[in-house]
Design an enzyme around this catalytic site. Structure first.
Site, PDB file in Angstrom:
ATOM      1  N   ASN A 123       0.716  -1.287  -0.089  1.00  0.00           N
ATOM      2  CA  ASN A 123       0.017   0.111  -0.084  1.00  0.00           C
ATOM      3  C   ASN A 123       0.862   1.243   0.105  1.00  0.00           C
ATOM      4  N   PHE A 124       0.182   2.423  -0.214  1.00  0.00           N
ATOM      5  CA  PHE A 124       0.877   3.766  -0.107  1.00  0.00           C
ATOM      6  C   PHE A 124       1.997   3.730  -1.122  1.00  0.00           C
ATOM      7  N   LEU A 125       1.878   3.165  -2.298  1.00  0.00           N
ATOM      8  CA  LEU A 125       2.772   3.428  -3.376  1.00  0.00           C
ATOM      9  C   LEU A 125       2.528   4.839  -3.949  1.00  0.00           C
ATOM     10  N   VAL A 167       4.526   8.325  -6.046  1.00  0.00           N
ATOM     11  CA  VAL A 167       5.863   8.987  -6.616  1.00  0.00           C
ATOM     12  C   VAL A 167       5.414  10.583  -6.621  1.00  0.00           C
ATOM     13  N   SER A 200       5.757   9.233 -14.443  1.00  0.00           N
ATOM     14  CA  SER A 200       6.271   8.816 -15.842  1.00  0.00           C
ATOM     15  C   SER A 200       7.570   8.613 -16.089  1.00  0.00           C
ATOM     16  N   ALA A 208       7.931   3.703 -10.501  1.00  0.00           N
ATOM     17  CA  ALA A 208       7.153   2.796  -9.924  1.00  0.00           C
ATOM     18  C   ALA A 208       7.469   1.220 -10.277  1.00  0.00           C
ATOM     19  N   THR A 222      -4.613  -3.368  -3.718  1.00  0.00           N
ATOM     20  CA  THR A 222      -5.609  -2.940  -4.430  1.00  0.00           C
ATOM     21  C   THR A 222      -5.234  -1.657  -5.220  1.00  0.00           C
ATOM     22  N   LEU A 235      -6.628  -1.081   3.304  1.00  0.00           N
ATOM     23  CA  LEU A 235      -6.842   0.460   3.869  1.00  0.00           C
ATOM     24  C   LEU A 235      -6.520   1.630   2.713  1.00  0.00           C
TER      25      LEU A 235
HETATM   26  S1  NHW Z   1      -2.975   2.039  -5.303  1.00  0.00           S
HETATM   27  C1  NHW Z   1      -2.368   3.688  -4.990  1.00  0.00           C
HETATM   28  C2  NHW Z   1      -1.281   4.192  -5.841  1.00  0.00           C
HETATM   29  N1  NHW Z   1      -0.851   5.518  -5.788  1.00  0.00           N
HETATM   30  C3  NHW Z   1      -1.199   6.308  -6.423  1.00  0.00           C
HETATM   31  O1  NHW Z   1      -2.172   6.016  -7.238  1.00  0.00           O
HETATM   32  C4  NHW Z   1      -0.919   7.688  -5.783  1.00  0.00           C
HETATM   33  C5  NHW Z   1      -0.707   8.848  -7.139  1.00  0.00           C
HETATM   34  N2  NHW Z   1       0.069   8.086  -8.045  1.00  0.00           N
HETATM   35  C6  NHW Z   1       1.358   8.042  -8.125  1.00  0.00           C
HETATM   36  O2  NHW Z   1       2.010   8.199  -7.188  1.00  0.00           O
HETATM   37  C7  NHW Z   1      -2.623   1.365  -3.685  1.00  0.00           C
HETATM   38  C8  NHW Z   1       2.062   7.552  -9.370  1.00  0.00           C
HETATM   39  O3  NHW Z   1       1.183   7.543 -10.511  1.00  0.00           O
HETATM   40  C9  NHW Z   1       2.381   6.013  -9.307  1.00  0.00           C
HETATM   41  C10 NHW Z   1       2.721   5.285 -10.577  1.00  0.00           C
HETATM   42  C11 NHW Z   1       3.245   5.587  -8.256  1.00  0.00           C
HETATM   43  C12 NHW Z   1       0.962   5.138  -8.907  1.00  0.00           C
HETATM   44  N3  NHW Z   1      -0.001  -0.152  -8.788  1.00  0.00           N
HETATM   45  O4  NHW Z   1       6.728   5.002 -12.516  1.00  0.00           O
HETATM   46  P1  NHW Z   1       5.846   5.140 -13.732  1.00  0.00           P
HETATM   47  C13 NHW Z   1      -1.224   1.054  -3.710  1.00  0.00           C
HETATM   48  O5  NHW Z   1      -0.296   1.616  -3.277  1.00  0.00           O
HETATM   49  C14 NHW Z   1       2.522   0.715 -13.181  1.00  0.00           C
HETATM   50  C15 NHW Z   1       0.951  -0.782  -9.561  1.00  0.00           C
HETATM   51  O6  NHW Z   1       6.327   5.527 -15.096  1.00  0.00           O
HETATM   52  P2  NHW Z   1       3.693   7.057 -12.303  1.00  0.00           P
HETATM   53  C16 NHW Z   1      -0.964  -0.521  -4.088  1.00  0.00           C
HETATM   54  C17 NHW Z   1       1.862   1.178 -14.657  1.00  0.00           C
HETATM   55  O7  NHW Z   1       1.089   0.263 -15.067  1.00  0.00           O
HETATM   56  N4  NHW Z   1       1.292  -0.795 -10.551  1.00  0.00           N
HETATM   57  O8  NHW Z   1       4.264   5.728 -13.664  1.00  0.00           O
HETATM   58  C18 NHW Z   1       0.262  -0.406  -5.036  1.00  0.00           C
HETATM   59  C19 NHW Z   1       3.190   0.899 -15.547  1.00  0.00           C
HETATM   60  O9  NHW Z   1       3.763  -0.417 -15.681  1.00  0.00           O
HETATM   61  P3  NHW Z   1       3.196  -1.140 -17.090  1.00  0.00           P
HETATM   62  C20 NHW Z   1       1.145   0.921 -11.091  1.00  0.00           C
HETATM   63  O10 NHW Z   1       2.739   7.287 -12.728  1.00  0.00           O
HETATM   64  C21 NHW Z   1       0.525  -2.014  -5.587  1.00  0.00           C
HETATM   65  C22 NHW Z   1       4.160   1.806 -14.444  1.00  0.00           C
HETATM   66  O11 NHW Z   1       3.474   1.407 -13.139  1.00  0.00           O
HETATM   67  C23 NHW Z   1       0.093   1.589 -10.598  1.00  0.00           C
HETATM   68  O12 NHW Z   1       4.964   7.836 -12.451  1.00  0.00           O
HETATM   69  C24 NHW Z   1       1.970  -2.207  -6.104  1.00  0.00           C
HETATM   70  C25 NHW Z   1       4.522   3.212 -14.791  1.00  0.00           C
HETATM   71  O13 NHW Z   1       5.531   3.371 -14.036  1.00  0.00           O
HETATM   72  C26 NHW Z   1      -0.266   0.974  -9.165  1.00  0.00           C
HETATM   73  N5  NHW Z   1      -1.239   1.807  -8.417  1.00  0.00           N
HETATM   74  O14 NHW Z   1       3.984   6.155 -11.000  1.00  0.00           O
HETATM   75  C27 NHW Z   1       2.298  -3.364  -6.778  1.00  0.00           C
HETATM   76  N6  NHW Z   1       0.040   2.599 -11.172  1.00  0.00           N
HETATM   77  O15 NHW Z   1       3.761  -2.559 -17.065  1.00  0.00           O
HETATM   78  C28 NHW Z   1       2.385  -4.387  -5.788  1.00  0.00           C
HETATM   79  C29 NHW Z   1       0.862   2.508 -12.157  1.00  0.00           C
HETATM   80  O16 NHW Z   1       1.833  -0.920 -17.299  1.00  0.00           O
HETATM   81  C30 NHW Z   1       2.872  -5.767  -6.343  1.00  0.00           C
HETATM   82  N7  NHW Z   1       1.439   1.374 -12.138  1.00  0.00           N
HETATM   83  O17 NHW Z   1       3.897  -0.334 -18.222  1.00  0.00           O
HETATM   84  C31 NHW Z   1       3.402  -6.885  -5.390  1.00  0.00           C
HETATM   85  C32 NHW Z   1       4.575  -6.755  -4.752  1.00  0.00           C
HETATM   86  C33 NHW Z   1       5.211  -7.344  -3.623  1.00  0.00           C
HETATM   87  C34 NHW Z   1       5.282  -8.868  -3.930  1.00  0.00           C
HETATM   88  C35 NHW Z   1       5.846  -9.780  -2.853  1.00  0.00           C
HETATM   89  C36 NHW Z   1       5.961 -11.212  -3.240  1.00  0.00           C
HETATM   90  C1  EN5 Z   2      -6.728   1.820  -1.924  1.00  0.00           C
HETATM   91  N1  EN5 Z   2      -6.023   1.552  -0.760  1.00  0.00           N
HETATM   92  O1  EN5 Z   2     -12.379   7.821  -6.986  1.00  0.00           O
HETATM   93  C2  EN5 Z   2      -6.454   3.224  -2.564  1.00  0.00           C
HETATM   94  N2  EN5 Z   2     -13.463   7.828  -5.099  1.00  0.00           N
HETATM   95  O2  EN5 Z   2     -16.584   6.661  -5.566  1.00  0.00           O
HETATM   96  C3  EN5 Z   2      -6.256   3.216  -3.920  1.00  0.00           C
HETATM   97  N3  EN5 Z   2     -16.358   9.547  -5.710  1.00  0.00           N
HETATM   98  O3  EN5 Z   2     -15.049   9.467  -3.878  1.00  0.00           O
HETATM   99  C4  EN5 Z   2      -7.459   3.258  -4.825  1.00  0.00           C
HETATM  100  N4  EN5 Z   2     -15.193  12.878  -9.156  1.00  0.00           N
HETATM  101  O4  EN5 Z   2     -18.768   9.360  -6.673  1.00  0.00           O
HETATM  102  C5  EN5 Z   2      -8.321   4.452  -4.813  1.00  0.00           C
HETATM  103  N5  EN5 Z   2     -19.507  10.969  -5.184  1.00  0.00           N
HETATM  104  C6  EN5 Z   2      -9.787   4.484  -5.926  1.00  0.00           C
HETATM  105  C7  EN5 Z   2     -10.453   5.492  -5.459  1.00  0.00           C
HETATM  106  C8  EN5 Z   2     -10.288   6.779  -5.613  1.00  0.00           C
HETATM  107  C9  EN5 Z   2     -10.930   8.023  -5.161  1.00  0.00           C
HETATM  108  C10 EN5 Z   2     -12.310   8.140  -6.014  1.00  0.00           C
HETATM  109  C11 EN5 Z   2     -14.505   7.759  -5.402  1.00  0.00           C
HETATM  110  C12 EN5 Z   2     -15.259   6.599  -5.136  1.00  0.00           C
HETATM  111  C13 EN5 Z   2     -15.414   9.177  -4.866  1.00  0.00           C
HETATM  112  C14 EN5 Z   2     -17.326  10.676  -5.050  1.00  0.00           C
HETATM  113  C15 EN5 Z   2     -17.012  12.024  -5.485  1.00  0.00           C
HETATM  114  C16 EN5 Z   2     -16.623  12.176  -6.988  1.00  0.00           C
HETATM  115  C17 EN5 Z   2     -16.345  13.738  -7.332  1.00  0.00           C
HETATM  116  C18 EN5 Z   2     -16.109  13.825  -8.714  1.00  0.00           C
HETATM  117  C19 EN5 Z   2     -18.810  10.411  -5.721  1.00  0.00           C
HETATM  118  C20 EN5 Z   2     -21.005  10.803  -5.493  1.00  0.00           C
HETATM  119  C21 EN5 Z   2     -21.863  10.561  -4.140  1.00  0.00           C
HETATM  120  C22 EN5 Z   2     -23.335  10.406  -4.241  1.00  0.00           C
HETATM  121  C23 EN5 Z   2     -24.035  10.779  -2.524  1.00  0.00           C
HETATM  122  C24 EN5 Z   2     -25.297  10.784  -2.648  1.00  0.00           C
HETATM  123  C25 EN5 Z   2     -25.821   9.354  -3.415  1.00  0.00           C
HETATM  124  C26 EN5 Z   2     -25.362   9.161  -4.687  1.00  0.00           C
HETATM  125  C27 EN5 Z   2     -23.783   9.174  -4.665  1.00  0.00           C
END
Ligand code: NHW
Ligand code: EN5
Length: 388
Positions: free
Chosen positions: A136-138, A140, A146, A150, A172, A388
């Site tokens: 969790n909490f990945l 950048v 990009s 990651a 997730t 979480l």
């Molecule tokens: S999901 C929340 C993830 N965090 C965010 O969304 C925060 C905002 N975004 C960022 O910080 C909960 C960046 O956009 C991140 C990507 C860091 C997401 N999971 O560095 P590049 C979690 O924390 C792939 C997995 O250029 P970026 C769960 C993408 O498909 N992969 O991208 C974490 C591409 O690969 P591909 C993800 O935007 C689970 C590559 O990363 C992903 O600068 C981790 C691009 O990398 C995501 N959420 O950084 C996996 N988002 O193959 C755990 C993008 O498609 C696995 N990518 O080219 C298990 C490990 C342990 C195993 C133990 C046996």
């Molecule tokens: C896992 N550890 O999209 C973390 N949230 O519906 C990673 N929408 O709050 C995974 N866009 O629908 C994260 N309001 C994936 C989720 C990322 C955050 C996200 C959504 C989930 C959300 C709200 C606000 C939308 C704002 C515009 C939404 C509608 C509520 C409405 C209330 C009354 C009855 C109908 C629905």
């Protein structure tokens, strides 16, 4: 298409139809002597940094990285704002590994620019209890996106998990990757409809006025079920028994013992809340419900900077109907000033969402396992795991 994920032991999109592949590990464990001994290389300006969450200054840096750069909704109106106390709770469960709290810093300024974490868990898939890492909490920093950082973070956490002789993980994401075991929807129950509408979280329904909307979502001042009270330390054994029996019904679920229940479910203010029903006659604990606190920052609103959200966690209804139990959860959340109560359509949640006036959100949550195949996946209602 997925240059990184194609190289990993996860279900590949092409395999989906292949019924000959068995459930279970995709690849066998390697001898520990074959696990890479040193960290993966980072771009020259950066260094690995194992985070000590006892250190308040480090925790403040991690909090700030996530508060400014973590997950947003698809219209960039809200960003998750996990509190420092929540992060400590989430990252230090029983037998956690400090080496799995992985930061990346700029060598010169020492500024934290990226993070990934794992915590150990026992997760059961069908009848197989597997030691896994929950990842969790990945994150950048927005300025470093990009650049393929990651995949380096993911390979490094994988290496450190392997060093503990653990070969599977659960995670997730809001994005589609190869390949979800199931896809869940977020549902939202307005507690403070006026504020939710003001910040753009929800909209006034057609032919609805504000005063009708406020009336629609009104709740009693106090819980209705006799014997409904906060969980305490003395309840850990009873809650563990209830929860273990309940989670046994699901295809994928955590295998919680008393230490896990004490950590994950004992109430901590503004982190996790748990309530139970103690029978006024027999003093038996018959039902249980819980939620965790995850506020979101409101981006670009003149009147508000934060939304206080409760997320449904684990609930077990044995004697009290689930709908009534969850209605009491809504009532205590309202009492405690939450603006919205969120839930996924996992476990038996479909059975109360519509009735208790939850509406479907615009976000989805995909669940994944690393190095573990579950043929054809499962339905959200077969999933007993909340991350979480
Ligand atoms: S999901 C929340 C993830 N965090 C965010 O969304 C925060 C905002 N975004 C960022 O910080 C909960 C960046 O956009 C991140 C990507 C860091 C997401 N999971 O560095 P590049 C979690 O924390 C792939 C997995 O250029 P970026 C769960 C993408 O498909 N992969 O991208 C974490 C591409 O690969 P591909 C993800 O935007 C689970 C590559 O990363 C992903 O600068 C981790 C691009 O990398 C995501 N959420 O950084 C996996 N988002 O193959 C755990 C993008 O498609 C696995 N990518 O080219 C298990 C490990 C342990 C195993 C133990 C046996
Ligand atoms: C896992 N550890 O999209 C973390 N949230 O519906 C990673 N929408 O709050 C995974 N866009 O629908 C994260 N309001 C994936 C989720 C990322 C955050 C996200 C959504 C989930 C959300 C709200 C606000 C939308 C704002 C515009 C939404 C509608 C509520 C409405 C209330 C009354 C009855 C109908 C629905």
């Amino acid at each position: 298409r997925h240059k990184f994920w194609e190289t990993q032991p996860v279900g590949q999109f092409g395999d989906v139809a292949d019924v000959s592949l068995p459930d279970g590990a995709i690849e066998p464990p390697s001898p520990l002597s074959e696990v890479r001994a040193d960290p993966y290389p980072l771009p020259a300006a950066f260094e690995w940094f194992t985070c000590d969450l006892d250190d308040d200054a480090l925790l403040a840096d991690l909090y700030a990285l996530l508060a400014h750069n973590y997950v947003e909704d698809d219209e960039n109106m809200f960003r998750f704002n996990y509190s420092p106390a929540f992060l400590r709770w989430a990252l230090r469960p029983p037998s956690f590994f400090r080496a799995w709290h992985i930061g990346v810093r700029a060598k010169e300024s020492k500024k934290l620019v990226a993070f990934i974490s794992g915590v150990p868990a026992r997760i059961r898939a069908r009848d197989d209890v597997v030691r896994m890492a929950e990842i969790n909490f990945l994150c950048v920093h927005k300025k470093l996106r990009s650049k393929r950082l990651a995949p380096v973070l993911i390979r490094e956490v994988t290496r450190r998990v392997h060093l503990e002789n653990i070969w599977q993980a659960a995670y997730t994401a809001g994005v589609v990757l190869p390949t979800p075991i199931t896809t869940c929807r977020y549902w939202h129950r307005s507690l403070n409809p006026k504020k939710l509408i003001d910040v753009g979280f929800s909209r006034l329904g057609p032919r609805m006025t504000m005063s009708r909307t406020v009336r629609l979502y009104k709740l009693p001042d106090a819980p209705l079920t006799p014997g409904f009270r906060q969980m305490e330390l003395r309840d850990v054994a009873a809650v563990t028994r209830l929860l273990r029996a309940y989670l046994a019904r699901y295809v994928v679920a955590p295998d919680f013992d008393e230490l896990d229940v004490e950590h994950w479910l004992l109430p901590q203010e503004d982190v996790v809340d748990s309530y139970l029903v103690e029978s006024p006659e027999t003093h038996e604990v018959t039902d249980f419900c819980s939620f965790y606190t995850l506020p979101s920052s409101v981006l670009n609103n003149a009147n508000y900077s934060t939304l206080k959200a409760a997320y449904s966690y684990y609930n077990v209804a044995v004697k009290t109907p689930l709908q009534q139990l969850m209605n009491d959860a809504l009532i205590v959340a309202k009492q405690r000033n939450y603006d919205v109560f969120n839930a996924l359509d996992v476990m038996e949640n479909e059975g109360f969402l519509k009735e208790l006036k939850f509406g479907p959100g615009d976000g989805q949550l995909h669940y994944y396992l690393y190095n573990y195949r579950i043929r054809n996946g499962i339905k959200p209602s077969e999933l007993g795991l909340v991350l979480l």
